[in-house]
Scaffold this motif. Sequence first.
Motif, PDB file in Angstrom:
ATOM      1  N   ALA A   1      34.285   3.718 -22.288  1.00 42.96           N
ATOM      2  CA  ALA A   1      34.686   2.478 -21.610  1.00 42.96           C
ATOM      3  C   ALA A   1      34.753   2.685 -20.101  1.00 42.96           C
TER       4      ALA A   1
ATOM      5  N   CYS B   1      31.331   2.537 -18.660  1.00 47.76           N
ATOM      6  CA  CYS B   1      30.826   1.154 -18.668  1.00 47.76           C
ATOM      7  C   CYS B   1      31.448   0.341 -17.526  1.00 47.76           C
ATOM      8  N   PHE B   2      32.756   0.350 -17.424  1.00 45.12           N
ATOM      9  CA  PHE B   2      33.447  -0.390 -16.362  1.00 45.12           C
ATOM     10  C   PHE B   2      33.077   0.160 -14.985  1.00 45.12           C
TER      11      PHE B   2
ATOM     12  N   TYR C   1      34.421  -4.691 -13.595  1.00 46.67           N
ATOM     13  CA  TYR C   1      35.181  -5.386 -14.626  1.00 46.67           C
ATOM     14  C   TYR C   1      34.505  -6.684 -15.053  1.00 46.67           C
TER      15      TYR C   1
ATOM     16  N   THR D   1      31.028  -6.549 -16.964  1.00 44.32           N
ATOM     17  CA  THR D   1      30.991  -5.831 -18.233  1.00 44.32           C
ATOM     18  C   THR D   1      31.480  -6.742 -19.351  1.00 44.32           C
TER      19      THR D   1
ATOM     20  N   LEU E   1      30.874  -3.191 -23.970  1.00 50.13           N
ATOM     21  CA  LEU E   1      31.923  -2.192 -24.156  1.00 50.13           C
ATOM     22  C   LEU E   1      31.923  -1.661 -25.582  1.00 50.13           C
TER      23      LEU E   1
ATOM     24  N   SER F   1      28.911   0.579 -26.191  1.00 56.19           N
ATOM     25  CA  SER F   1      28.983   1.889 -25.540  1.00 56.19           C
ATOM     26  C   SER F   1      30.066   2.766 -26.161  1.00 56.19           C
TER      27      SER F   1
ATOM     28  N   LYS G   1      40.006  -7.251 -23.244  1.00 59.74           N
ATOM     29  CA  LYS G   1      39.217  -6.519 -22.252  1.00 59.74           C
ATOM     30  C   LYS G   1      40.098  -6.025 -21.104  1.00 59.74           C
TER      31      LYS G   1
ATOM     32  N   TYR H   1      40.691  -2.273 -19.890  1.00 65.03           N
ATOM     33  CA  TYR H   1      40.416  -1.863 -18.511  1.00 65.03           C
ATOM     34  C   TYR H   1      41.609  -1.100 -17.933  1.00 65.03           C
TER      35      TYR H   1
ATOM     36  N   SER I   1      41.718   2.282 -19.405  1.00 62.30           N
ATOM     37  CA  SER I   1      40.607   3.070 -18.879  1.00 62.30           C
ATOM     38  C   SER I   1      40.890   3.525 -17.452  1.00 62.30           C
TER      39      SER I   1
END
Length: 195
Positions: free
Chosen positions: A16, A19-20, A25, A28, A33, A36, A51, A55, A58
């Motif tokens: 994650a 990806c972010f 933010y 994505t 998410l 991945s 989400k 975030y 993450s």
Amino acid sequence: MARPREFDEADVLDAAIQCFWTRGYEATSVRELAGSMGLTGASLYNAFGDKRALYRKSLDRYVAQSFGDRVARFEHHLPPRQAIAAFFEEIITRSLDDRKRKGCMLVNSAIEIAPHDRTLGREIAGVLVRIEQFFLRCARAGQADGTVTQSQTAEDLARLLLSTLLGIRVLARARPDPELLRGILRPVSAILDQP
């Protein structure tokens, strides 16, 4: 009875983060998410909430793995002036090695999210305060052992170092030029080393 998770949380959070960090933010999607992270959308929601919650988790992990790790390695194992130098050398090296020009996820978050989300904005500001406090501790300790100038207050030096860090991280995304990034740091180092 709830079923046990069938994935390693650290691994999926690392996915994650990537990806972010790569897309930001807003850009994505939950589908990206989940893909991945190797999860279904439902599993993602069940494990992490929405989400925004993912975030947040993450970003916390990113900060712990980057800033937290760096401070632990340098602050407690190097003299204060050397800790500052090592911190910046690693930042510049990582910035120049960043082929995708992702920059710093924390700095990216400060720019993209903090102005629009008060709660996350406060958390991001809190991490920036922690970074400033690291620099403040190093500046004070360096002033005490004579390796950092006393011509400026430790508080002002910490703010200078924080702004230098943020400037390097932002510029590295647009102009990852070693001479530019090291050139930003040279006058700052000269200020720290003034008699």
